[in-house]
Design a protein around this motif. Structure first.
Motif, PDB file in Angstrom:
ATOM      1  N   GLU A  54       0.829  -1.209   0.000  1.00 23.93           N
ATOM      2  CA  GLU A  54       0.000   0.000   0.000  1.00 23.93           C
ATOM      3  C   GLU A  54       0.864   1.259   0.000  1.00 23.93           C
ATOM      4  OE1 GLU A  54      -3.119  -0.025   2.908  1.00 23.93           O
ATOM      5  OE2 GLU A  54      -3.682  -2.101   2.448  1.00 23.93           O
ATOM      6  N   ALA A  55       1.964   1.230   0.717  1.00 19.24           N
ATOM      7  CA  ALA A  55       2.870   2.390   0.736  1.00 19.24           C
ATOM      8  C   ALA A  55       3.514   2.593  -0.633  1.00 19.24           C
ATOM      9  CB  ALA A  55       3.943   2.194   1.807  1.00 19.24           C
ATOM     10  N   ILE A  56       3.916   1.499  -1.270  1.00 17.42           N
ATOM     11  CA  ILE A  56       4.510   1.592  -2.609  1.00 17.42           C
ATOM     12  C   ILE A  56       3.504   2.177  -3.598  1.00 17.42           C
ATOM     13  CG2 ILE A  56       5.346   0.220  -4.568  1.00 17.42           C
ATOM     14  CD1 ILE A  56       6.570  -1.723  -2.484  1.00 17.42           C
ATOM     15  N   ALA A  57       2.257   1.697  -3.551  1.00 17.00           N
ATOM     16  CA  ALA A  57       1.229   2.186  -4.468  1.00 17.00           C
ATOM     17  C   ALA A  57       0.890   3.648  -4.196  1.00 17.00           C
ATOM     18  CB  ALA A  57      -0.013   1.316  -4.354  1.00 17.00           C
ATOM     19  N   ALA A  58       0.956   4.064  -2.947  1.00 12.28           N
ATOM     20  CA  ALA A  58       0.626   5.443  -2.592  1.00 12.28           C
ATOM     21  C   ALA A  58       1.633   6.433  -3.161  1.00 12.28           C
ATOM     22  CB  ALA A  58       0.543   5.586  -1.075  1.00 12.28           C
ATOM     23  N   ARG A  59       2.892   6.027  -3.267  1.00 11.44           N
ATOM     24  CA  ARG A  59       3.912   6.960  -3.755  1.00 11.44           C
ATOM     25  C   ARG A  59       4.273   6.768  -5.227  1.00 11.44           C
ATOM     26  NH1 ARG A  59       6.804   4.070   0.427  1.00 11.44           N
ATOM     27  NH2 ARG A  59       8.029   2.354  -0.422  1.00 11.44           N
ATOM     28  N   ASN A  60       3.716   5.759  -5.864  1.00  9.95           N
ATOM     29  CA  ASN A  60       4.019   5.497  -7.274  1.00  9.95           C
ATOM     30  C   ASN A  60       2.721   5.239  -8.045  1.00  9.95           C
ATOM     31  OD1 ASN A  60       7.076   5.242  -7.077  1.00  9.95           O
ATOM     32  ND2 ASN A  60       6.455   3.636  -5.648  1.00  9.95           N
ATOM     33  N   PRO A  61       2.292   6.156  -8.903  1.00 11.18           N
ATOM     34  CA  PRO A  61       1.022   5.967  -9.618  1.00 11.18           C
ATOM     35  C   PRO A  61       1.026   4.786 -10.568  1.00 11.18           C
ATOM     36  CG  PRO A  61       2.240   7.872 -10.475  1.00 11.18           C
ATOM     37  CD  PRO A  61       2.936   7.440  -9.224  1.00 11.18           C
ATOM     38  N   GLU A  62       2.208   4.277 -10.950  1.00 14.01           N
ATOM     39  CA  GLU A  62       2.262   3.127 -11.855  1.00 14.01           C
ATOM     40  C   GLU A  62       1.991   1.808 -11.134  1.00 14.01           C
ATOM     41  OE1 GLU A  62       5.523   6.156 -12.960  1.00 14.01           O
ATOM     42  OE2 GLU A  62       4.871   5.058 -11.155  1.00 14.01           O
ATOM     43  N   PHE A  63       1.918   1.827  -9.798  1.00 12.45           N
ATOM     44  CA  PHE A  63       1.733   0.611  -9.007  1.00 12.45           C
ATOM     45  C   PHE A  63       0.308   0.533  -8.473  1.00 12.45           C
ATOM     46  CE2 PHE A  63       6.231   0.967  -9.211  1.00 12.45           C
ATOM     47  CZ  PHE A  63       6.791  -0.259  -8.896  1.00 12.45           C
ATOM     48  N   GLN A  64      -0.318  -0.619  -8.665  1.00 15.26           N
ATOM     49  CA  GLN A  64      -1.644  -0.890  -8.131  1.00 15.26           C
ATOM     50  C   GLN A  64      -1.594  -2.226  -7.394  1.00 15.26           C
ATOM     51  OE1 GLN A  64      -3.998  -0.852 -11.713  1.00 15.26           O
ATOM     52  NE2 GLN A  64      -4.043   1.377 -11.844  1.00 15.26           N
ATOM     53  N   TYR A  65      -2.681  -2.566  -6.701  1.00 11.50           N
ATOM     54  CA  TYR A  65      -2.674  -3.843  -5.982  1.00 11.50           C
ATOM     55  C   TYR A  65      -4.092  -4.374  -5.813  1.00 11.50           C
ATOM     56  CZ  TYR A  65      -4.160  -1.262  -1.808  1.00 11.50           C
ATOM     57  OH  TYR A  65      -4.857  -0.479  -0.916  1.00 11.50           O
ATOM     58  N   ILE A  66      -4.175  -5.685  -5.645  1.00 15.56           N
ATOM     59  CA  ILE A  66      -5.343  -6.345  -5.093  1.00 15.56           C
ATOM     60  C   ILE A  66      -4.832  -7.268  -4.004  1.00 15.56           C
ATOM     61  CG2 ILE A  66      -6.762  -6.183  -7.169  1.00 15.56           C
ATOM     62  CD1 ILE A  66      -6.071  -9.036  -7.849  1.00 15.56           C
ATOM     63  N   SER A  67      -5.680  -7.542  -3.029  1.00 15.25           N
ATOM     64  CA  SER A  67      -5.249  -8.350  -1.890  1.00 15.25           C
ATOM     65  C   SER A  67      -6.311  -9.398  -1.581  1.00 15.25           C
ATOM     66  CB  SER A  67      -5.014  -7.457  -0.667  1.00 15.25           C
ATOM     67  OG  SER A  67      -4.548  -8.220   0.432  1.00 15.25           O
ATOM     68  N   PHE A  68      -5.911 -10.661  -1.508  1.00 17.39           N
ATOM     69  CA  PHE A  68      -6.829 -11.750  -1.167  1.00 17.39           C
ATOM     70  C   PHE A  68      -7.143 -11.733   0.331  1.00 17.39           C
ATOM     71  CE2 PHE A  68      -5.402 -14.899  -4.758  1.00 17.39           C
ATOM     72  CZ  PHE A  68      -5.898 -14.013  -5.708  1.00 17.39           C
ATOM     73  N   THR A  69      -8.318 -12.240   0.680  1.00 21.35           N
ATOM     74  CA  THR A  69      -8.674 -12.375   2.094  1.00 21.35           C
ATOM     75  C   THR A  69      -7.911 -13.519   2.753  1.00 21.35           C
ATOM     76  OG1 THR A  69     -10.553 -13.767   1.478  1.00 21.35           O
ATOM     77  CG2 THR A  69     -10.988 -11.414   1.767  1.00 21.35           C
ATOM     78  N   GLU A  70      -7.473 -14.501   1.944  1.00 19.30           N
ATOM     79  CA  GLU A  70      -6.715 -15.624   2.474  1.00 19.30           C
ATOM     80  C   GLU A  70      -5.810 -16.171   1.380  1.00 19.30           C
ATOM     81  OE1 GLU A  70      -9.477 -18.598   3.689  1.00 19.30           O
ATOM     82  OE2 GLU A  70     -10.515 -18.629   1.761  1.00 19.30           O
ATOM     83  N   ASN A  71      -4.835 -16.958   1.786  1.00 15.83           N
ATOM     84  CA  ASN A  71      -3.891 -17.540   0.836  1.00 15.83           C
ATOM     85  C   ASN A  71      -4.580 -18.553  -0.065  1.00 15.83           C
ATOM     86  OD1 ASN A  71      -1.602 -20.111   0.720  1.00 15.83           O
ATOM     87  ND2 ASN A  71      -1.055 -18.132  -0.133  1.00 15.83           N
TER      88      ASN A  71
END
Length: 237
Positions: A54-71
């Motif tokens: 989340e920190a990486i995405a906040a400072r770099n507009p080219e970075f996005q993410y999705i996060s699973f609820t579990e592995n």
């Protein structure tokens, strides 16, 4: 921005690698032959990976993410990345960075003429057991799929997104991406890429995953190949 290429980065408990991932992918974006963005897929990490992402995405507009609820495993992370990609090309690289982001440019040279371009790791920097189990597993998979690929486990690939989105989901999918493109009558090629030792974190695959797991997945692939639906549209209103 009109991005052309999305790089999926599956992440599972890789907090020690993510600063380096950010640095190396930012460096690659500056030299990329296609306008590139990054999509982290956090596969239910139990460490601080999500906070770092989340920190990486906040400072770099080219970075996005999705996060699973579990592995849910590597295949699920890659498939989710395909589902959330909206560029014409999609690729992926492991967050351990044992392959080099700049080698994406080697693969992209071929993507106009092929539908999937996969790396093949030259001079692999892994343990003897890991290398031997991977060699055997690749031989078994090749015998079942007839895909002609020497190293489908190489975590460096580029695929035309419309082909990637038509790949059906099952566990072990990541080992069969070239074969899945062949089922769509697509064209594939392998290109030698660099390989490096893992510098941080722990590998999430053991001998079972690399050898016995792929053998069982081959039978699942043969079943799916027999049942696979393929069609082409000639006209549309």
């Amino acid at each position: 921005m009109d991005y052309q290429f999305t790089i999926i980065v599956p992440v599972y408990n890789e907090e020690d690698n993510l600063a380096r991932v950010e640095q190396e992918l930012l460096a690659y974006i500056k030299i990329a032959s296609k306008k590139t963005k990054i999509l982290f897929v956090n596969d239910g990490s139990k460490d601080n990976s999500q906070q770092l992402i989340e920190a990486i995405a906040a400072r770099n507009p080219e970075f996005q993410y999705i996060s699973f609820t579990e592995n849910r495993g590597l295949s699920a992370a890659i498939k989710a990345g395909f589902d959330y990609t909206n560029t014409e090309l999609v690729g992926y690289i492991d967050s351990d960075l044992q392959t080099a982001p700049e080698d994406f440019n080697l693969l992209l040279k071929y993507i106009n003429d092929y539908d999937l371009v996969t790396g093949v790791r030259a001079n692999r920097k892994d343990s003897f057991v890991k290398n031997m189990s991977s060699t055997i597993a690749n031989g078994i998979r090749r015998a079942f799929t007839k895909d002609g690929m020497d190293d489908t486990g190489c975590p460096l690939k580029v695929i035309k997104t419309d082909y990637a989105k038509r790949i059906p989901m099952f566990k072990g999918l990541h080992r069969f991406l070239p074969a899945m493109i062949l089922l769509q009558n697509g064209k594939i090629i392998q290109v030698p890429v660099q390989h490096f030792p893992r510098l941080a974190g722990q590998a999430n695959f053991g001998v079972w995953n690399r050898l016995f797991g792929p053998l069982m997945d081959c039978f699942a692939y043969l079943w799916m190949k027999k049942k696979y639906i393929n069609y082409s549209v000639e006209k549309q209103s």
